[in-house]
Design a protein around this motif. Structure first.
Motif, PDB file in Angstrom:
ATOM      1  N   TRP A  43     -20.525 -39.878  11.271  1.00  0.00           N
ATOM      2  CA  TRP A  43     -21.090 -39.018  10.233  1.00  0.00           C
ATOM      3  C   TRP A  43     -22.429 -38.437  10.681  1.00  0.00           C
ATOM      4  N   VAL A  44     -23.257 -39.249  11.320  1.00  0.00           N
ATOM      5  CA  VAL A  44     -24.564 -38.758  11.775  1.00  0.00           C
ATOM      6  C   VAL A  44     -24.385 -37.669  12.827  1.00  0.00           C
ATOM      7  N   ILE A  45     -23.459 -37.867  13.759  1.00  0.00           N
ATOM      8  CA  ILE A  45     -23.206 -36.842  14.778  1.00  0.00           C
ATOM      9  C   ILE A  45     -22.708 -35.559  14.114  1.00  0.00           C
ATOM     10  N   PHE A  46     -21.797 -35.712  13.167  1.00  0.00           N
ATOM     11  CA  PHE A  46     -21.290 -34.566  12.416  1.00  0.00           C
ATOM     12  C   PHE A  46     -22.425 -33.860  11.682  1.00  0.00           C
ATOM     13  N   LEU A  47     -23.332 -34.636  11.087  1.00  0.00           N
ATOM     14  CA  LEU A  47     -24.475 -34.042  10.378  1.00  0.00           C
ATOM     15  C   LEU A  47     -25.450 -33.345  11.319  1.00  0.00           C
ATOM     16  N   GLY A  85     -24.397 -28.090   7.625  1.00  0.00           N
ATOM     17  CA  GLY A  85     -23.943 -27.495   6.372  1.00  0.00           C
ATOM     18  C   GLY A  85     -22.528 -27.924   6.029  1.00  0.00           C
ATOM     19  N   LEU A  86     -21.628 -27.839   6.993  1.00  0.00           N
ATOM     20  CA  LEU A  86     -20.246 -28.243   6.777  1.00  0.00           C
ATOM     21  C   LEU A  86     -20.151 -29.746   6.536  1.00  0.00           C
ATOM     22  N   ALA A  87     -20.916 -30.530   7.279  1.00  0.00           N
ATOM     23  CA  ALA A  87     -20.880 -31.989   7.124  1.00  0.00           C
ATOM     24  C   ALA A  87     -21.354 -32.412   5.736  1.00  0.00           C
TER      25      ALA A  87
END
Length: 128
Positions: free
Chosen positions: A45-49, A54-56
């Motif tokens: 999740w942190v990498i995605f954020l 915005g999408l995350a």
């Protein structure tokens, strides 16, 4: 007139950026507060954020919004309970009411006169 609208637009973008940062940090705090999520899932999740913030954020709020609200309510309830601890002490019995209760027990024959004297001395703070 052009200067007014450019200042207005500048203030709007600053407001939007600050709001975005507040939402991002709220999601990060909730992410690390969640006990049911594994460390690897949190790392993903942190990498995605970091790479698609915005999408995350949008995906996180859709997928985990209900759990986020429940954790937030539980946290606020725990904080409110902590804050109210000791503010509303239970009414303590006065020595007179303690002596009246002991007298009632003596009249009913539940305790002896020696026990009544001990309870009366205890209520008055005397050593017996």
């Amino acid at each position: 007139m052009n200067s007014f609208w450019s200042v207005f637009l500048y203030v709007f973008w600053i407001f939007a950026f600050v709001a975005f940062l507040m939402i991002l940090f709220t999601v990060l705090v909730d992410l690390f507060r969640d006990q049911g999520l594994s460390g690897w899932a949190k790392a993903l999740w942190v990498i995605f954020l970091l790479f698609l913030p915005g999408l995350a954020i949008l995906v996180y709020l859709i997928a985990r919004g209900r759990g986020m609200a429940e954790r937030n309510l539980a946290r606020h309830a725990a904080v409110a309970e902590d804050d109210s601890w000791g503010q509303h002490p239970t009414p303590s019995a006065t020595p007179a009411s303690d002596i009246q209760q002991a007298q009632a027990l003596l009249d009913q024959g539940v305790i002896s006169s020696g026990e009544f004297d001990a309870l009366r001395a205890k209520a008055l703070g005397q050593r017996y």
